[in-house]
Enzyme design. Sequence first.
Site, PDB file in Angstrom:
ATOM      1  N   ARG A  36       0.804  -1.232   0.000  1.00 31.88           N
ATOM      2  CA  ARG A  36       0.000   0.000   0.000  1.00 31.88           C
ATOM      3  C   ARG A  36       0.832   1.275   0.000  1.00 31.88           C
ATOM      4  O   ARG A  36       0.247   2.354   0.001  1.00 31.88           O
ATOM      5  CB  ARG A  36      -0.963  -0.025   1.211  1.00 31.88           C
ATOM      6  CG  ARG A  36      -1.980  -1.156   1.090  1.00 31.88           C
ATOM      7  CD  ARG A  36      -2.832  -1.379   2.330  1.00 31.88           C
ATOM      8  NE  ARG A  36      -3.729  -2.516   2.114  1.00 31.88           N
ATOM      9  CZ  ARG A  36      -3.366  -3.789   2.273  1.00 31.88           C
ATOM     10  NH1 ARG A  36      -2.131  -4.092   2.693  1.00 31.88           N
ATOM     11  NH2 ARG A  36      -4.181  -4.802   2.020  1.00 31.88           N
ATOM     12  N   GLN A 101       2.788 -11.357   8.630  1.00 30.60           N
ATOM     13  CA  GLN A 101       1.825 -11.374   7.520  1.00 30.60           C
ATOM     14  C   GLN A 101       2.549 -11.689   6.218  1.00 30.60           C
ATOM     15  O   GLN A 101       1.934 -11.831   5.180  1.00 30.60           O
ATOM     16  CB  GLN A 101       1.125 -10.013   7.392  1.00 30.60           C
ATOM     17  CG  GLN A 101       0.359  -9.614   8.632  1.00 30.60           C
ATOM     18  CD  GLN A 101      -0.105  -8.178   8.561  1.00 30.60           C
ATOM     19  OE1 GLN A 101      -1.212  -7.881   8.107  1.00 30.60           O
ATOM     20  NE2 GLN A 101       0.742  -7.257   9.001  1.00 30.60           N
ATOM     21  N   HIS A 119      -0.498 -15.392   7.162  1.00 30.12           N
ATOM     22  CA  HIS A 119      -1.066 -15.388   5.813  1.00 30.12           C
ATOM     23  C   HIS A 119      -0.452 -16.472   4.942  1.00 30.12           C
ATOM     24  O   HIS A 119      -0.497 -16.403   3.724  1.00 30.12           O
ATOM     25  CB  HIS A 119      -0.879 -14.011   5.156  1.00 30.12           C
ATOM     26  CG  HIS A 119      -1.787 -12.972   5.736  1.00 30.12           C
ATOM     27  ND1 HIS A 119      -1.660 -11.633   5.492  1.00 30.12           N
ATOM     28  CD2 HIS A 119      -2.839 -13.074   6.586  1.00 30.12           C
ATOM     29  CE1 HIS A 119      -2.604 -10.962   6.142  1.00 30.12           C
ATOM     30  NE2 HIS A 119      -3.312 -11.810   6.820  1.00 30.12           N
ATOM     31  N   CYS A 145      -3.411 -30.296 -11.226  1.00 27.49           N
ATOM     32  CA  CYS A 145      -3.156 -31.210 -10.102  1.00 27.49           C
ATOM     33  C   CYS A 145      -3.021 -32.654 -10.610  1.00 27.49           C
ATOM     34  O   CYS A 145      -3.839 -33.113 -11.431  1.00 27.49           O
ATOM     35  CB  CYS A 145      -4.336 -31.118  -9.130  1.00 27.49           C
ATOM     36  SG  CYS A 145      -4.354 -32.389  -7.855  1.00 27.49           S
TER      37      CYS A 145
HETATM   38  P1  NAD Z   1     -12.323  -9.673   4.203  1.00 22.91           P
HETATM   39  O1  NAD Z   1     -13.108  -8.526   4.723  1.00 22.91           O
HETATM   40  O2  NAD Z   1     -12.953 -10.583   3.243  1.00 22.91           O
HETATM   41  O3  NAD Z   1     -11.713 -10.534   5.428  1.00 22.91           O
HETATM   42  C1  NAD Z   1     -12.072 -10.188   6.713  1.00 22.91           C
HETATM   43  C2  NAD Z   1     -12.425 -11.495   7.308  1.00 22.91           C
HETATM   44  O4  NAD Z   1     -11.297 -12.165   7.799  1.00 22.91           O
HETATM   45  C3  NAD Z   1     -13.282 -11.377   8.532  1.00 22.91           C
HETATM   46  O5  NAD Z   1     -14.614 -11.087   8.193  1.00 22.91           O
HETATM   47  C4  NAD Z   1     -13.105 -12.726   9.153  1.00 22.91           C
HETATM   48  O6  NAD Z   1     -14.220 -13.558   8.864  1.00 22.91           O
HETATM   49  C5  NAD Z   1     -11.900 -13.311   8.380  1.00 22.91           C
HETATM   50  N1  NAD Z   1     -11.025 -14.070   9.172  1.00 22.91           N
HETATM   51  C6  NAD Z   1     -10.091 -14.834   8.619  1.00 22.91           C
HETATM   52  N2  NAD Z   1      -9.508 -15.547   9.527  1.00 22.91           N
HETATM   53  C7  NAD Z   1     -10.025 -15.205  10.733  1.00 22.91           C
HETATM   54  C8  NAD Z   1      -9.805 -15.626  12.059  1.00 22.91           C
HETATM   55  N3  NAD Z   1      -8.933 -16.622  12.306  1.00 22.91           N
HETATM   56  N4  NAD Z   1     -10.509 -15.059  13.067  1.00 22.91           N
HETATM   57  C9  NAD Z   1     -11.408 -14.098  12.772  1.00 22.91           C
HETATM   58  N5  NAD Z   1     -11.696 -13.685  11.519  1.00 22.91           N
HETATM   59  C10 NAD Z   1     -10.990 -14.254  10.523  1.00 22.91           C
HETATM   60  O7  NAD Z   1     -10.986  -9.174   3.550  1.00 22.91           O
HETATM   61  P2  NAD Z   1     -10.024  -8.072   4.116  1.00 22.91           P
HETATM   62  O8  NAD Z   1     -10.492  -7.517   5.445  1.00 22.91           O
HETATM   63  O9  NAD Z   1      -9.775  -7.110   3.027  1.00 22.91           O
HETATM   64  O10 NAD Z   1      -8.714  -8.930   4.345  1.00 22.91           O
HETATM   65  C11 NAD Z   1      -8.640  -9.675   5.528  1.00 22.91           C
HETATM   66  C12 NAD Z   1      -8.782 -11.147   5.172  1.00 22.91           C
HETATM   67  O11 NAD Z   1      -8.063 -11.436   3.969  1.00 22.91           O
HETATM   68  C13 NAD Z   1      -8.211 -12.030   6.221  1.00 22.91           C
HETATM   69  O12 NAD Z   1      -8.791 -13.288   6.149  1.00 22.91           O
HETATM   70  C14 NAD Z   1      -6.750 -12.128   5.783  1.00 22.91           C
HETATM   71  O13 NAD Z   1      -6.096 -13.255   6.283  1.00 22.91           O
HETATM   72  C15 NAD Z   1      -6.900 -12.241   4.313  1.00 22.91           C
HETATM   73  N6  NAD Z   1      -5.775 -11.649   3.600  1.00 22.91           N
HETATM   74  C16 NAD Z   1      -5.157 -12.296   2.568  1.00 22.91           C
HETATM   75  C17 NAD Z   1      -4.157 -11.635   1.890  1.00 22.91           C
HETATM   76  C18 NAD Z   1      -3.346 -12.119   0.743  1.00 22.91           C
HETATM   77  O14 NAD Z   1      -3.407 -11.561  -0.330  1.00 22.91           O
HETATM   78  N7  NAD Z   1      -2.448 -13.016   0.983  1.00 22.91           N
HETATM   79  C19 NAD Z   1      -3.791 -10.423   2.255  1.00 22.91           C
HETATM   80  C20 NAD Z   1      -4.414  -9.845   3.341  1.00 22.91           C
HETATM   81  C21 NAD Z   1      -5.420 -10.442   3.980  1.00 22.91           C
HETATM   82  N1  APR Z   2      10.736   0.068   7.023  1.00 21.01           N
HETATM   83  C1  APR Z   2       9.621   0.346   7.762  1.00 21.01           C
HETATM   84  N2  APR Z   2       8.375   0.422   7.214  1.00 21.01           N
HETATM   85  C2  APR Z   2       8.279   0.220   5.885  1.00 21.01           C
HETATM   86  C3  APR Z   2       9.383  -0.062   5.062  1.00 21.01           C
HETATM   87  C4  APR Z   2      10.662  -0.125   5.691  1.00 21.01           C
HETATM   88  N3  APR Z   2      11.775  -0.382   5.003  1.00 21.01           N
HETATM   89  N4  APR Z   2       8.943  -0.207   3.783  1.00 21.01           N
HETATM   90  C5  APR Z   2       7.616  -0.022   3.813  1.00 21.01           C
HETATM   91  N5  APR Z   2       7.210   0.243   5.068  1.00 21.01           N
HETATM   92  C6  APR Z   2       5.848   0.454   5.577  1.00 21.01           C
HETATM   93  C7  APR Z   2       4.961   1.216   4.642  1.00 21.01           C
HETATM   94  O1  APR Z   2       5.024   2.582   4.968  1.00 21.01           O
HETATM   95  C8  APR Z   2       3.586   0.609   4.933  1.00 21.01           C
HETATM   96  O2  APR Z   2       2.888   1.387   5.897  1.00 21.01           O
HETATM   97  O3  APR Z   2       5.285  -0.834   5.720  1.00 21.01           O
HETATM   98  C9  APR Z   2       3.887  -0.750   5.554  1.00 21.01           C
HETATM   99  C10 APR Z   2       3.456  -1.894   4.656  1.00 21.01           C
HETATM  100  O4  APR Z   2       2.047  -1.895   4.645  1.00 21.01           O
HETATM  101  P1  APR Z   2       1.289  -2.742   3.529  1.00 21.01           P
HETATM  102  O5  APR Z   2       1.900  -2.482   2.211  1.00 21.01           O
HETATM  103  O6  APR Z   2      -0.176  -2.501   3.733  1.00 21.01           O
HETATM  104  O7  APR Z   2       1.638  -4.264   3.887  1.00 21.01           O
HETATM  105  P2  APR Z   2       0.985  -5.114   5.062  1.00 21.01           P
HETATM  106  O8  APR Z   2       0.567  -4.249   6.209  1.00 21.01           O
HETATM  107  O9  APR Z   2       1.897  -6.227   5.340  1.00 21.01           O
HETATM  108  O10 APR Z   2      -0.354  -5.696   4.352  1.00 21.01           O
HETATM  109  C11 APR Z   2      -1.126  -6.647   5.102  1.00 21.01           C
HETATM  110  O11 APR Z   2      -2.378  -7.083   3.088  1.00 21.01           O
HETATM  111  O12 APR Z   2      -2.691  -7.470   0.853  1.00 21.01           O
HETATM  112  C12 APR Z   2      -2.335  -8.014   2.043  1.00 21.01           C
HETATM  113  O13 APR Z   2      -1.069  -9.980   1.721  1.00 21.01           O
HETATM  114  C13 APR Z   2      -0.982  -8.642   2.063  1.00 21.01           C
HETATM  115  O14 APR Z   2      -0.397  -9.693   4.140  1.00 21.01           O
HETATM  116  C14 APR Z   2      -0.533  -8.452   3.487  1.00 21.01           C
HETATM  117  C15 APR Z   2      -1.637  -7.667   4.146  1.00 21.01           C
HETATM  118 ZN    ZN Z   3      -6.338 -31.822  -6.886  1.00 22.16          ZN
END
Ligand code: NAD
Ligand code: APR
Ligand code: ZN
Length: 243
Positions: A36, A101, A119, A145
């Site tokens: 972000r 994460q 994650h 698969c």
């Molecule tokens: P979202 O609003 O669809 O997800 C929010 C949901 O996370 C909640 O409503 C809740 O039901 C769920 N959740 C998942 N695991 C949970 C737990 N163990 N306990 C309670 N609630 C849980 O989407 P968002 O808010 O934009 O993102 C958050 C969700 O997306 C989370 O599930 C997070 O793990 C997942 N996520 C995946 C990625 C990815 O790209 N790898 C990145 C960020 C978040």
């Molecule tokens: N040192 C300290 N902070 C940093 C640095 C650095 N070198 N580089 C970037 N940042 C900060 C940015 O300012 C930002 O606020 O780290 C933060 C990263 O925030 P995001 O990009 O939102 O990443 P994150 O918080 O891990 O996102 C959560 O969202 O889409 C999903 O899968 C993704 O698990 C991730 C989740």
């Molecule tokens: Zn399969």
Amino acid sequence: METNIHRLAEWIQTAEGTVVLTGAGMSTESGIPDFRSREGFWKRVDPQRVATVSALEEEYETFHHFYRLRIRGLERVHPHPGHQVLARWEQQGYIRGIATQNVDRLHQRAGNRQVWELHGNILQFHCHDCKKAAERSRFLQQKPCVHCGGRLRPDIILFGEWLPETTWSEAMEAVQQADLLLVIGTSLEVYPVNQMPQLCPGKTVLINADKTAMDRQLDLVISGKAGEVLQHVDQIVAKTEEG
Ligand code: NAD
Ligand code: APR
Ligand code: ZN
């Protein structure tokens, strides 16, 4: 900034059970974009088109292309000195573990042993349809698969999917017992991980490059780069230990 760094060094040394929570900002100094901030992934790609279950099920080619590039990009990255500091702090008993994460496994490559991957990770794969484990090479070659012909995916949590229950509850238990939670490199935008700071009974500290909506709820906010700040804190801790 100086006094805040010294205050964090003192808290790290005096706390009984410190837990660390990291986000994508912990890996940018290793060359992996975050999501972000200015150069983040979500500035170029719509997460709804690559990081959701419907993206996987309805636009598999777009989904696959995004993760194939990220996986190939990981082949050239390494833990940076900030990762090494956290590994040393676990060995020295300053931290109990890291809830992350991040899906890049750089904490484990740096030497941390207690890492809760909230994650998932992008280095292992399974079939979305039958859930059986799959080979990395088979995913990269876009093959189906071997068991059911279904679609292969990395072992990461997509938006809207539930976090791995055991990992989530273990990490939450550690946070709820911590007297210090050190949050590093995360915008704290994503639920449910962004609930962790307010669930910690102890002190909460954030090291982040940009401001977050949760800054005011934290006891201490250090604006800066994770690698630089962690090395600076570590130098003060080491000096105090030498006496
Ligand atoms: P979202 O609003 O669809 O997800 C929010 C949901 O996370 C909640 O409503 C809740 O039901 C769920 N959740 C998942 N695991 C949970 C737990 N163990 N306990 C309670 N609630 C849980 O989407 P968002 O808010 O934009 O993102 C958050 C969700 O997306 C989370 O599930 C997070 O793990 C997942 N996520 C995946 C990625 C990815 O790209 N790898 C990145 C960020 C978040
Ligand atoms: N040192 C300290 N902070 C940093 C640095 C650095 N070198 N580089 C970037 N940042 C900060 C940015 O300012 C930002 O606020 O780290 C933060 C990263 O925030 P995001 O990009 O939102 O990443 P994150 O918080 O891990 O996102 C959560 O969202 O889409 C999903 O899968 C993704 O698990 C991730 C989740
Ligand atoms: Zn399969």
